[in-house]
Motif scaffolding. Structure first.
Motif, PDB file in Angstrom:
ATOM      1  N   ASP A 285       5.718   0.492   4.210  1.00  0.00           N
ATOM      2  CA  ASP A 285       5.563   1.356   3.055  1.00  0.00           C
ATOM      3  C   ASP A 285       4.063   1.548   2.817  1.00  0.00           C
ATOM      4  O   ASP A 285       3.365   0.598   2.471  1.00  0.00           O
ATOM      5  N   GLY A 286       3.575   2.752   3.039  1.00  0.00           N
ATOM      6  CA  GLY A 286       2.140   3.022   2.873  1.00  0.00           C
ATOM      7  C   GLY A 286       1.365   2.715   4.147  1.00  0.00           C
ATOM      8  O   GLY A 286       1.944   2.621   5.234  1.00  0.00           O
ATOM      9  N   ASP A 287       0.064   2.543   3.998  1.00  0.00           N
ATOM     10  CA  ASP A 287      -0.806   2.338   5.157  1.00  0.00           C
ATOM     11  C   ASP A 287      -0.907   0.864   5.514  1.00  0.00           C
ATOM     12  O   ASP A 287      -0.757  -0.008   4.673  1.00  0.00           O
ATOM     13  N   LEU A 288      -1.209   0.610   6.772  1.00  0.00           N
ATOM     14  CA  LEU A 288      -1.572  -0.743   7.191  1.00  0.00           C
ATOM     15  C   LEU A 288      -2.986  -1.023   6.703  1.00  0.00           C
ATOM     16  O   LEU A 288      -3.755  -0.089   6.485  1.00  0.00           O
ATOM     17  N   TRP A 289      -3.325  -2.288   6.526  1.00  0.00           N
ATOM     18  CA  TRP A 289      -4.716  -2.599   6.223  1.00  0.00           C
ATOM     19  C   TRP A 289      -5.199  -3.669   7.200  1.00  0.00           C
ATOM     20  O   TRP A 289      -4.408  -4.419   7.770  1.00  0.00           O
TER      21      TRP A 289
ATOM     22  N   GLU B  57      16.445  -8.568  -2.046  1.00  0.00           N
ATOM     23  CA  GLU B  57      15.370  -7.709  -1.591  1.00  0.00           C
ATOM     24  C   GLU B  57      14.054  -8.415  -1.869  1.00  0.00           C
ATOM     25  O   GLU B  57      13.936  -9.111  -2.871  1.00  0.00           O
ATOM     26  N   GLN B  58      13.101  -8.265  -0.990  1.00  0.00           N
ATOM     27  CA  GLN B  58      11.760  -8.783  -1.248  1.00  0.00           C
ATOM     28  C   GLN B  58      10.743  -7.838  -0.611  1.00  0.00           C
ATOM     29  O   GLN B  58      11.010  -7.219   0.412  1.00  0.00           O
ATOM     30  N   ILE B  59       9.610  -7.743  -1.254  1.00  0.00           N
ATOM     31  CA  ILE B  59       8.493  -6.993  -0.688  1.00  0.00           C
ATOM     32  C   ILE B  59       7.593  -8.023  -0.020  1.00  0.00           C
ATOM     33  O   ILE B  59       7.231  -9.031  -0.625  1.00  0.00           O
ATOM     34  N   PHE B  60       7.237  -7.762   1.219  1.00  0.00           N
ATOM     35  CA  PHE B  60       6.489  -8.762   1.977  1.00  0.00           C
ATOM     36  C   PHE B  60       5.263  -8.114   2.616  1.00  0.00           C
ATOM     37  O   PHE B  60       5.290  -6.942   2.981  1.00  0.00           O
ATOM     38  N   GLU B  61       4.193  -8.888   2.739  1.00  0.00           N
ATOM     39  CA  GLU B  61       3.020  -8.410   3.478  1.00  0.00           C
ATOM     40  C   GLU B  61       3.169  -8.924   4.894  1.00  0.00           C
ATOM     41  O   GLU B  61       2.905 -10.075   5.184  1.00  0.00           O
ATOM     42  N   GLU B  62       3.606  -8.008   5.765  1.00  0.00           N
ATOM     43  CA  GLU B  62       4.043  -8.403   7.096  1.00  0.00           C
ATOM     44  C   GLU B  62       2.966  -8.126   8.140  1.00  0.00           C
ATOM     45  O   GLU B  62       2.176  -7.202   8.018  1.00  0.00           O
ATOM     46  N   GLY B  63       2.957  -8.952   9.160  1.00  0.00           N
ATOM     47  CA  GLY B  63       2.079  -8.739  10.300  1.00  0.00           C
ATOM     48  C   GLY B  63       2.849  -9.025  11.566  1.00  0.00           C
ATOM     49  O   GLY B  63       4.003  -9.448  11.524  1.00  0.00           O
ATOM     50  N   CYS B  64       2.208  -8.769  12.714  1.00  0.00           N
ATOM     51  CA  CYS B  64       2.894  -8.967  13.994  1.00  0.00           C
ATOM     52  C   CYS B  64       1.850  -9.301  15.047  1.00  0.00           C
ATOM     53  O   CYS B  64       0.792  -8.665  15.090  1.00  0.00           O
ATOM     54  N   LEU B  65       2.139 -10.277  15.892  1.00  0.00           N
ATOM     55  CA  LEU B  65       1.179 -10.649  16.948  1.00  0.00           C
ATOM     56  C   LEU B  65       0.939  -9.496  17.914  1.00  0.00           C
ATOM     57  O   LEU B  65      -0.081  -9.471  18.606  1.00  0.00           O
ATOM     58  N   SER B  66       1.863  -8.529  17.954  1.00  0.00           N
ATOM     59  CA  SER B  66       1.687  -7.370  18.827  1.00  0.00           C
ATOM     60  C   SER B  66       0.938  -6.230  18.145  1.00  0.00           C
ATOM     61  O   SER B  66       0.675  -5.200  18.767  1.00  0.00           O
ATOM     62  N   VAL B  67       0.634  -6.420  16.854  1.00  0.00           N
ATOM     63  CA  VAL B  67      -0.184  -5.443  16.117  1.00  0.00           C
ATOM     64  C   VAL B  67      -1.326  -6.240  15.494  1.00  0.00           C
ATOM     65  O   VAL B  67      -1.404  -6.390  14.277  1.00  0.00           O
ATOM     66  N   PRO B  68      -2.196  -6.799  16.335  1.00  0.00           N
ATOM     67  CA  PRO B  68      -3.175  -7.760  15.820  1.00  0.00           C
ATOM     68  C   PRO B  68      -4.177  -7.119  14.864  1.00  0.00           C
ATOM     69  O   PRO B  68      -4.592  -5.975  15.057  1.00  0.00           O
TER      70      PRO B  68
ATOM     71  N   TYR C  16      -3.805  -6.402  11.641  1.00  0.00           N
ATOM     72  CA  TYR C  16      -3.302  -5.545  10.569  1.00  0.00           C
ATOM     73  C   TYR C  16      -2.151  -6.200   9.822  1.00  0.00           C
ATOM     74  O   TYR C  16      -1.460  -7.067  10.342  1.00  0.00           O
ATOM     75  N   ARG C  17      -1.962  -5.733   8.599  1.00  0.00           N
ATOM     76  CA  ARG C  17      -0.762  -6.079   7.849  1.00  0.00           C
ATOM     77  C   ARG C  17      -0.292  -4.842   7.111  1.00  0.00           C
ATOM     78  O   ARG C  17      -1.043  -3.888   6.915  1.00  0.00           O
ATOM     79  N   GLY C  18       0.975  -4.905   6.672  1.00  0.00           N
ATOM     80  CA  GLY C  18       1.518  -3.803   5.890  1.00  0.00           C
ATOM     81  C   GLY C  18       2.657  -4.287   5.032  1.00  0.00           C
ATOM     82  O   GLY C  18       3.233  -5.343   5.299  1.00  0.00           O
ATOM     83  N   LYS C  19       2.948  -3.504   4.006  1.00  0.00           N
ATOM     84  CA  LYS C  19       4.017  -3.892   3.077  1.00  0.00           C
ATOM     85  C   LYS C  19       5.366  -3.405   3.579  1.00  0.00           C
ATOM     86  O   LYS C  19       5.532  -2.241   3.918  1.00  0.00           O
ATOM     87  N   THR C  20       6.342  -4.323   3.597  1.00  0.00           N
ATOM     88  CA  THR C  20       7.703  -3.952   3.982  1.00  0.00           C
ATOM     89  C   THR C  20       8.683  -4.450   2.923  1.00  0.00           C
ATOM     90  O   THR C  20       8.366  -5.351   2.152  1.00  0.00           O
TER      91      THR C  20
END
Ligand code: ZN
Length: 155
Positions: free
Chosen positions: A147-151, A83-94, A96-100
């Motif tokens: 998990d939580g809000d995007l920033w 398991e890992q907690i990652f600060e993820e982003g996506c080119l289709s959600v420009p 922003y990032r969020g924790k997954t």
């Protein structure tokens, strides 16, 4: 090669399930070459075909440090652990990032552009990218599991 337009999460195509590739033909190769150029232009780690409006099970991942490119046709996760907690982003959600929460280690089985089957292991950012891109092929976005809000970030 050509840079293709990356759809954003407002586009319904990103919520559809992509179909398997059956023909490993020049058209597929052109799609992969275009996706590669699009990914490099966008400075991303991974890109899935539905993000450029093609509902086929095709994804690419470029290692952010080594620059090594992996192409995945019809990929499936055959093993995962940890398991890992990652600060993820996506080119289709420009912008922003969020924790997954993602597996720490993933093994994917896929085909290359010529239809040859292979397996690839990934850890850290590559394990995340494998899960993220395969989710795209199933109409899912990381924002579904965040998990939580995007920033906001400056991309
Ligand atoms: Zn994405």
């Amino acid at each position: 090669m050509a840079i293709r337009t990356i759809l954003t999460d407002k586009d319904k195509a990103l919520r559809k399930t992509s179909r398997e590739v059956t023909d490993f033909n020049p058209r597929l190769h052109m799609l992969l070459d275009d996706m590669n150029e699009t990914l490099v232009g966008a400075l991303g780690v991974g890109l899935a075909a539905p993000q450029v409006g093609i509902l086929r099970r095709v994804a690419i991942i470029k290692h952010p440090e080594t620059g090594e490119l992996a192409e995945f046709i019809n990929p499936t996760i055959i093993a995962q652990d940890g398991e890992q907690i990652f600060e993820e982003g996506c080119l289709s959600v420009p912008g922003y990032r969020g924790k997954t929460k993602r597996p720490a280690h993933v093994v994917v089985k896929a085909f290359d552009r010529d239809g040859k089957e292979f397996e690839m292991e990934g850890e850290e950012v590559i394990a995340v990218a494998m899960c993220h891109e395969i989710d795209h092929l199933n109409g899912k976005l990381y924002t579904d599991i965040v998990d939580g809000d995007l920033w906001e970030v400056e991309d």
